[in-house]
Motif scaffolding. Structure first.
Motif, PDB file in Angstrom:
ATOM      1  N   GLY A 147      11.681 -35.490  32.664  1.00  0.00           N
ATOM      2  CA  GLY A 147      12.803 -34.107  31.552  1.00  0.00           C
ATOM      3  C   GLY A 147      11.763 -33.410  30.480  1.00  0.00           C
ATOM      4  N   GLU A 148      10.942 -33.634  29.836  1.00  0.00           N
ATOM      5  CA  GLU A 148       9.756 -32.905  28.944  1.00  0.00           C
ATOM      6  C   GLU A 148       9.545 -32.054  29.549  1.00  0.00           C
ATOM      7  N   GLY A 149       8.913 -31.964  30.878  1.00  0.00           N
ATOM      8  CA  GLY A 149       8.206 -30.705  31.657  1.00  0.00           C
ATOM      9  C   GLY A 149       6.773 -31.203  31.570  1.00  0.00           C
ATOM     10  N   LEU A 150       6.503 -32.324  31.705  1.00  0.00           N
ATOM     11  CA  LEU A 150       5.094 -32.736  31.153  1.00  0.00           C
ATOM     12  C   LEU A 150       4.438 -32.613  32.603  1.00  0.00           C
ATOM     13  N   PHE A 151       5.336 -33.080  33.558  1.00  0.00           N
ATOM     14  CA  PHE A 151       4.581 -33.018  35.128  1.00  0.00           C
ATOM     15  C   PHE A 151       5.011 -31.783  36.020  1.00  0.00           C
TER      16      PHE A 151
ATOM     17  N   ASP B  33      -1.659 -40.392  35.217  1.00  0.00           N
ATOM     18  CA  ASP B  33      -1.523 -39.571  36.538  1.00  0.00           C
ATOM     19  C   ASP B  33      -0.507 -38.532  36.444  1.00  0.00           C
ATOM     20  N   PHE B  34       0.907 -38.826  36.609  1.00  0.00           N
ATOM     21  CA  PHE B  34       1.466 -37.620  36.693  1.00  0.00           C
ATOM     22  C   PHE B  34       1.087 -36.548  35.555  1.00  0.00           C
ATOM     23  N   ALA B  35       0.775 -36.888  34.208  1.00  0.00           N
ATOM     24  CA  ALA B  35       0.192 -36.115  33.070  1.00  0.00           C
ATOM     25  C   ALA B  35      -1.002 -35.316  33.401  1.00  0.00           C
TER      26      ALA B  35
END
Length: 430
Positions: free
Chosen positions: A122-126, A245-247
């Motif tokens: 939701g914060e856009g880190l991914f 992994d996502f970040a």
């Protein structure tokens, strides 16, 4: 029993004694159980019960410690609490004062994983727009992993086989257990502060969800996301996915795969270079042929076949331009001289007219001055008579008989004595 030797405690004393014994003997510890009867009053503190199938214990987590809760506390979840045992003296109940909380059991860990993944997404880190490209052939590679694990050996073996002269820097960290996430985040920040690495590999070998927990921590994910150096996440096996992994900018299914992704095979690079070299040579030959054709066409052109004619034409053209320019200059000069002559003529006429006007004015002024000269009046027979005091005599009443008068004539001065005085209209005998 002698009643005087018995030790009789008051309730408060007993409770205080139990409190001291518990706090001194038990101290701080981890306790696992199910959360129930959770209450969140206006004070901001959390009160709840931790229970299992056989017992229960009261628990409180004060507002100042709630930042250390790594899972959302709610009724029905399994949680592990770290804190100290104490006694609430008013009720005489013992309780655990929790300073830290984390999910317990794979189900709870998976729920915490999903909650954190949703929050950071939701914060856009991914977001893909945040992903940085991995360098084609990095010269300096930073590795964040355990120095004794299989991951570092796999990474070093593959890099050594492919390009043995690359610089690999290991930042040793714990990859599981308490404090592992903080060490991993600190290592990533260290490499970024140094600014010497081209790419980072962050990872470890496989394990249970509990073993991979450090790579599912929020502080690890945020350190990876804020890294200005591209990060490859290589955690566990191919089927293991972590928040790290996502970040990361690139996920590798294993540490070995990360080494293969960051450094291609030397033979592949050589083959690619050979291919590029052949393409470059072919392109150079094609351009050379085109240039030779253009040169040949230029050599057969009129310019190169009859260069003397071109020069003669240019010379004639220049001569024509010079002649036209000279003619134009002469015409311009003649027009300018004619304008000057006309101006001089007009100026001479204006000067003559002005002189004549000035002369006529002077003559009129001279005539006027002459007409106003008193001597000119005397010439017409008039005279001016003055009294002895020099004043002009204007009336007979101003003099008396015997007085000497001086009369100015056009032809001289006459002095005379007054014989009699008569006013106009009076009798001479009066």
């Amino acid at each position: 029993m002698n009643a005087d030797k018995r030790k009789i405690y008051r309730v408060a004393e007993l409770t205080r004694l139990i409190k001291i014994i518990l706090e001194n003997e038990v101290g701080e510890l981890w306790v696992e159980g199910e959360i129930s009867n959770l209450r969140r009053p206006a004070s901001g503190h959390w009160y709840f019960t931790l229970k299992d199938e056989n017992s229960q214990v009261a628990a409180v987590m004060f507002r100042g410690s709630q930042a250390e809760a790594r899972c959302e506390l709610k009724d029905g979840i399994q949680a592990r609490l770290f804190g100290r045992i104490s006694v609430y003296e008013k009720s005489g109940q013992y309780q655990i004062i929790a300073r830290r909380a984390e999910p317990a059991g794979d189900g709870a860990l998976q729920a915490a994983f999903e909650a954190l993944k949703k929050k950071l997404a939701g914060e856009g880190l991914f977001d893909q727009s945040r992903k940085k490209p991995i360098p084609l052939l990095p010269r300096h590679i930073g590795v964040v992993t355990s120095p004794s694990g299989a991951a570092i050996h796999d990474i070093l073996n593959i890099i050594a086989r492919r390009f043995s002269n690359l610089h690999v820097a290991l930042f040793p960290v714990r990859v599981q257990g308490e404090g592992a996430a903080a060490e991993i985040a600190a290592a990533i920040d260290f490499f970024n502060a140094q600014g010497e690495m081209d790419v980072l590999i962050v990872g470890r070998g496989g394990g249970s969800l509990e073993d991979l927990r450090a790579f599912n921590e929020e502080m690890t994910a945020r350190a990876v996301a804020r890294s200005s150096i591209p990060v490859i996440s290589a955690v566990g096996h191919e089927t293991d996915f972590t928040i790290c992994d996502f970040a990361a900018d690139l996920r590798a299914p294993t540490p070995s795969a990360a080494a293969e992704l960051v450094i291609g095979r030397k033979a592949d690079f050589e083959a690619a270079l050979d291919n590029l070299s052949r393409r470059l040579q072919r392109t150079a030959r094609e351009h050379a042929q085109i240039l030779r054709a253009r040169l040949s066409a230029a050599g057969n052109s009129y310019v190169f076949r009859e260069p003397g004619n071109i020069a003669r034409q240019m010379h004639e053209r220049l001569a024509h331009i010079a002649s036209r320019l000279e003619h134009a200059l002469r015409n311009t000069l003649r027009e300018k001289l004619q304008t000057v002559d006309e101006f001089n003529l007009r100026l001479g006429h204006a000067a003559v007219d002005l002189a004549r006007a000035r002369k006529a004015g002077l003559q009129r002024l001279e005539t006027l001055m002459k007409s106003m000269n008193p001597l000119a009046v005397l010439e017409r027979g008039y005279s001016i008579t003055c009294l002895p005091n020099g004043r002009i005599l204007k009336s007979a009443a101003q003099t008396r008989p015997g007085e000497r008068l001086t009369t100015r004539l056009a032809g001289g001065i006459v002095e005379s004595d007054v014989a009699a005085c008569r006013l106009d209209g009076s009798n001479p005998d009066d």
